[in-house]
Design an enzyme around this catalytic site. Structure first.
Site, PDB file in Angstrom:
ATOM      1  N   ASP A 238       0.848  -1.236  -0.008  1.00 42.00           N
ATOM      2  CA  ASP A 238       0.126   0.080   0.095  1.00 42.00           C
ATOM      3  C   ASP A 238       0.780   1.382  -0.063  1.00 42.00           C
ATOM      4  O   ASP A 238       0.246   2.314   0.512  1.00 42.00           O
ATOM      5  CB  ASP A 238      -0.834  -0.003   1.231  1.00 42.00           C
ATOM      6  CG  ASP A 238      -0.320  -0.133   2.546  1.00 42.00           C
ATOM      7  OD1 ASP A 238       1.095  -0.289   2.535  1.00 42.00           O
ATOM      8  OD2 ASP A 238      -0.792   0.029   3.780  1.00 42.00           O
ATOM      9  N   CYS A 241       4.915  -0.149   2.660  1.00 43.75           N
ATOM     10  CA  CYS A 241       5.464  -1.543   2.880  1.00 43.75           C
ATOM     11  C   CYS A 241       6.749  -1.561   3.600  1.00 43.75           C
ATOM     12  O   CYS A 241       7.168  -2.582   4.422  1.00 43.75           O
ATOM     13  CB  CYS A 241       5.759  -2.639   1.470  1.00 43.75           C
ATOM     14  SG  CYS A 241       6.791  -1.710   0.361  1.00 43.75           S
ATOM     15  N   HIS A 363       8.991  -3.846  -3.830  1.00 41.23           N
ATOM     16  CA  HIS A 363       8.290  -4.002  -2.709  1.00 41.23           C
ATOM     17  C   HIS A 363       9.171  -4.639  -1.714  1.00 41.23           C
ATOM     18  O   HIS A 363      10.052  -5.319  -1.694  1.00 41.23           O
ATOM     19  CB  HIS A 363       7.280  -5.115  -3.207  1.00 41.23           C
ATOM     20  CG  HIS A 363       6.286  -5.404  -2.026  1.00 41.23           C
ATOM     21  ND1 HIS A 363       5.454  -4.560  -1.300  1.00 41.23           N
ATOM     22  CD2 HIS A 363       6.246  -6.671  -1.238  1.00 41.23           C
ATOM     23  CE1 HIS A 363       4.708  -5.300  -0.702  1.00 41.23           C
ATOM     24  NE2 HIS A 363       5.279  -6.519  -0.337  1.00 41.23           N
TER      25      HIS A 363
END
Length: 392
Positions: A238, A241, A363
């Site tokens: 979101d 992370c 990520h």
């Protein structure tokens, strides 16, 4: 007749008319003022007649409402959820979801979109499961009918009855639901069915194409972490992370909730960058951008602590100094990156970095110790790797 005679005559006429108009008043007065004995009896007889006029309707409504609620509870407890009940629940959940999305605001569009996708996927999955149950019930009914009279007639009849109830949308023990689905319900059901079919086609296409870059990278990362008896711990994608992964590591070390959530960690990193501007300005200042060094630094820190902007090595370095922890990041194709090595004795926060996660690019995930079968498998893989290295 003189003036005095005329005046006396007119007065007499007015008096006569006035007495005629007021004459009924004495006759009506006794009717309005009955004796105490006669007044008490009509009051007692009239009050019960007027009181029940309104309560029976309200009581009937209350009885109907309670019967419907009890019927729903009994139906949910005794049998599976019917299609009508399922669609009604989906409608309630969609309404509640819309309110929740409105509360999130425009700054959390990514989180709202993810929650919407999860809700739609769950609804589609539940409708698909319901279709499968109905199909299974229909198949059971056909088998029972084809079997004909035999030694298991009772079981076949029971299976046929259950299939008939399932196909007609009747919850076991809850009574028949005579309401036809509305057009809006039909549209939602059709949309959910189309969404489920679309996801199935996507899954089939992905299976035909083979493993994705994300799946391959995760497999390689698991192989990298296995000798360390570590596994990947998924973190929500979101924009927070990196900070959520650090928060998870702090929680694992504390054995409880982290003393700093992801928003507090953003503020700590921004405050450290501001107070150590000379260490970070070379990496933040851009001559081609507007504003001077201090203006760009302040804009960078404001975005860091006030938005869901992604973090990287600068933020990890700031957090390592603020938290006085060593931060170690694992990634495929490169050795682990460590920050804050002078704080290694106080503890290590371990993260893993993926380039091809969720189709969004970079990520961060957290890691966690492997347990049970995972630890045994990691030890076996480490032994195989050592044997291959010895043989080489």
């Amino acid at each position: 007749m003189g003036r005095k005679g005329m005046k006396s005559f007119l007065k007499g006429v007015h008096k006569q008319h006035g007495s005629d108009d007021e004459a009924p008043a004495p006759s009506e007065a006794p009717a309005e003022q009955p004796s105490t004995t006669s007044q008490s009896k009509p009051a007692a007889s009239q009050q019960p007649a007027a009181a029940p006029a309104q309560p029976p309707k309200a009581a009937a409504k209350a009885d109907d409402g309670s019967d419907e609620e009890s019927g729903d509870e009994e139906g949910g407890a005794k049998g599976p959820e019917t299609r009508g009940k399922l669609l009604q629940r989906h409608k309630r959940e969609l309404t509640a979801h819309k309110k929740a999305v409105q509360k999130l605001g425009s700054k959390k569009k990514d989180e709202a979109a993810k929650l919407t996708a999860e809700l739609e996927a769950r609804h589609a999955r539940e409708l698909k499961e319901l279709d499968e149950r109905e199909a299974a019930a229909a198949a059971a009914a056909q088998e029972a009918t084809a079997a004909g009279p035999s030694g298991s007639d009772v079981a076949a009849a029971a299976a046929a009855g259950a299939a008939a109830e399932q196909l007609s949308g009747i919850a076991l023990g809850a009574g028949a639901d005579h309401k036809k689905p509305s057009k809006a319900q039909k549209r939602r059901e059709k949309h959910a069915q189309q969404e489920a079919e679309r996801e199935q086609r996507i899954a089939e296409e992905q299976a035909a194409l083979g493993p994705s870059d994300k799946a391959l990278e995760e497999d390689r990362l698991r192989e990298l972490l296995a000798p360390l008896r570590l596994g990947i711990r998924e973190i929500r994608a979101d924009g927070h992370c990196l900070y959520r992964a650090v928060e998870d590591q702090l929680s694992q070390q504390a054995g409880a909730s982290s003393p700093h959530d992801h928003l507090a960690l953003r503020r700590l990193a921004a405050a450290h960058i501001r107070s150590h501007a000379d260490d970070f300005l070379p990496f933040i200042f851009d001559e081609d951008s507007e504003g001077g060094p201090q203006e760009q630094l302040e804009a960078y820190c404001a975005e860091l602590e006030g938005t869901a902007a992604w973090g990287g090595q600068l933020e990890l370095g700031a957090l390592a100094q603020v938290l006085k922890r060593q931060i170690k990041v694992y990634a495929c194709g490169m050795p682990p990156v460590t920050l804050g090595d002078e704080h290694a004795a106080a503890g290590v926060l371990q993260l893993c970095y993926l380039r091809h996660a969720f189709g969004l690019g970079e990520h961060y995930n957290s890691v966690q110790p492997l347990q049970g079968a995972g630890a045994a498998e990691a030890e076996a893989e480490a032994g195989v790797d050592a044997a291959e290295a010895g043989a080489a």
